[in-house]
Write a protein that holds these residues in place. Structure first.
Motif, PDB file in Angstrom:
ATOM      1  N   UNK A 262       0.803  -1.232   0.000  1.00  0.00           N
ATOM      2  CA  UNK A 262       0.000   0.000   0.000  1.00  0.00           C
ATOM      3  C   UNK A 262       0.830   1.273   0.000  1.00  0.00           C
ATOM      4  N   UNK A 263       2.041   1.222   0.525  1.00  0.00           N
ATOM      5  CA  UNK A 263       2.867   2.437   0.607  1.00  0.00           C
ATOM      6  C   UNK A 263       3.027   3.147  -0.741  1.00  0.00           C
ATOM      7  N   UNK A 264       3.249   2.430  -1.854  1.00  0.00           N
ATOM      8  CA  UNK A 264       3.435   3.142  -3.126  1.00  0.00           C
ATOM      9  C   UNK A 264       2.220   3.965  -3.555  1.00  0.00           C
ATOM     10  N   UNK A 265       1.057   3.656  -2.996  1.00  0.00           N
ATOM     11  CA  UNK A 265      -0.177   4.358  -3.365  1.00  0.00           C
ATOM     12  C   UNK A 265      -0.624   5.355  -2.296  1.00  0.00           C
ATOM     13  N   UNK A 266       0.177   5.521  -1.238  1.00  0.00           N
ATOM     14  CA  UNK A 266      -0.290   6.252  -0.060  1.00  0.00           C
ATOM     15  C   UNK A 266       0.109   7.719  -0.072  1.00  0.00           C
ATOM     16  N   UNK A 267      -0.836   8.551   0.363  1.00  0.00           N
ATOM     17  CA  UNK A 267      -0.632   9.983   0.521  1.00  0.00           C
ATOM     18  C   UNK A 267      -0.461  10.368   1.985  1.00  0.00           C
ATOM     19  N   UNK A 268      -0.585   9.394   2.866  1.00  0.00           N
ATOM     20  CA  UNK A 268      -0.393   9.623   4.292  1.00  0.00           C
ATOM     21  C   UNK A 268      -0.082   8.292   4.949  1.00  0.00           C
ATOM     22  N   UNK A 269       0.716   8.350   6.029  1.00  0.00           N
ATOM     23  CA  UNK A 269       0.964   7.187   6.867  1.00  0.00           C
ATOM     24  C   UNK A 269       0.462   7.508   8.260  1.00  0.00           C
ATOM     25  N   UNK A 270      -0.319   6.609   8.833  1.00  0.00           N
ATOM     26  CA  UNK A 270      -0.757   6.758  10.222  1.00  0.00           C
ATOM     27  C   UNK A 270       0.120   5.875  11.094  1.00  0.00           C
ATOM     28  N   UNK A 271       0.906   6.517  11.936  1.00  0.00           N
ATOM     29  CA  UNK A 271       1.894   5.814  12.746  1.00  0.00           C
ATOM     30  C   UNK A 271       1.298   5.505  14.114  1.00  0.00           C
ATOM     31  N   UNK A 272       0.855   4.268  14.278  1.00  0.00           N
ATOM     32  CA  UNK A 272       0.420   3.756  15.574  1.00  0.00           C
ATOM     33  C   UNK A 272       1.520   2.840  16.099  1.00  0.00           C
ATOM     34  N   UNK A 273       1.967   3.118  17.305  1.00  0.00           N
ATOM     35  CA  UNK A 273       3.035   2.325  17.893  1.00  0.00           C
ATOM     36  C   UNK A 273       2.450   1.234  18.786  1.00  0.00           C
ATOM     37  N   UNK A 274       2.856  -0.011  18.546  1.00  0.00           N
ATOM     38  CA  UNK A 274       2.470  -1.095  19.441  1.00  0.00           C
ATOM     39  C   UNK A 274       3.260  -0.979  20.738  1.00  0.00           C
ATOM     40  N   UNK A 275       2.652  -1.445  21.829  1.00  0.00           N
ATOM     41  CA  UNK A 275       3.324  -1.354  23.122  1.00  0.00           C
ATOM     42  C   UNK A 275       3.685  -2.730  23.653  1.00  0.00           C
ATOM     43  N   UNK A 276       4.799  -2.783  24.373  1.00  0.00           N
ATOM     44  CA  UNK A 276       5.191  -4.000  25.067  1.00  0.00           C
ATOM     45  C   UNK A 276       4.339  -4.170  26.324  1.00  0.00           C
TER      46      UNK A 276
END
Length: 274
Positions: free
Chosen positions: A209-223
């Protein structure tokens, strides 16, 4: 160019009431559900606040709008312009364009068209329209969503607003369906949400999907101890960098702790990729 962005959801406990929309199946109509939240910041204050925190763009979920009156929208637009902050997108958090319910099709389509007009008035570059709530293997639902999106694109173009969809909700839980909608509707692109792809194919889905993306939503997983899973997050950001992603890297914090502290923990990692 990659640059720092923030979604209003990251501050959902600080921006006052939320106005959620839901489908009332009994009465076959769209309803609004009011969710009380403290108001530490107003939406009007956010552009300058984000500028002060080193951000360059913002994405707003539609339930955070306390008003859609034209005067308010112009005031908000001016606030973004004065702070030199981009209003990258309005994330429309309601609408099922994959439904076979004719009454809901009509109502949701009109609702989404209205928010395209709101986006144009407030100066947003894009709107995010949810791909739909049909199952990911529902071919009829996928075709219904394709037709609805293609039609909405035509209306949005006349208003100078682009349309994105995201790996959000069931129809677009697969990268294949996300890319299908991009290729068959004329939408401007996708949003890749790191937190919404899961399982063994997560990295592969991000790569698709990255090649088609105009935005990235960065959700961080937690330990388990509440710390950020840095290896997982950096791995996802590495994929975006290696694939030459350009655009906003939008932090999405949804943890129980202090919201600004949570945002800043993710921001410290993300800054290395700007």
């Amino acid at each position: 160019m990659r640059y720092l962005s923030l979604t209003s959801w990251s501050l959902n406990r600080l921006l006052g009431p939320l106005y959620w929309n839901e489908w009332d199946d009994k009465n076959q109509t769209i309803t609004t559900v009011f969710e009380e939240q403290p108001q530490i910041h107003t939406l009007i204050e956010m552009p300058q606040l984000l500028a002060n925190h080193g951000f360059h763009a913002m994405e707003i979920i539609h339930p955070h709008f306390p008003s859609t009156d034209v005067d308010y929208l112009h005031e908000l637009r001016t606030a973004f312009e004065n702070a030199n902050i981009r209003l990258h997108s309005i994330l429309i958090d309601y609408g099922d364009i994959s439904t076979s319910n004719r009454a809901r099709q009509t109502a949701d389509y009109a609702f989404l068209k209205e928010w395209v007009t709101i986006a144009a008035t407030v100066g947003a570059k894009y709107v995010r329209i949810i791909g739909g709530e049909a199952r990911s293997d529902d071919q009829e639902g996928l075709e219904l969503a394709t037709a609805q999106l293609a039609s909405l694109v035509n209306d949005a173009k006349q208003k100078g607003v682009g349309i994105l969809t995201e790996n959000f909700k069931s129809l677009t839980e697969t990268a294949e369906n996300c890319v299908y909608l991009k290729k068959h509707t004329g939408i401007d692109g996708l949003i890749t949400d790191f937190g919404n792809f899961t399982g063994a194919t997560k990295v592969q889905s991000i790569q698709q999907t990255i090649p088609h993306s105009k935005s990235i939503h960065v959700k961080a997983l937690e330990n388990e101890d509440g710390t950020i899973n840095q290896a997982e997050l950096k791995g996802n950001l590495d994929v975006a960098k290696e694939m030459n992603y350009e655009g906003p890297i939008t932090i999405v914090y949804d943890g129980p702790d202090d919201m600004w502290a949570g945002i800043n923990r993710v921001k410290e990692i993300v800054k290395a990729y700007i």
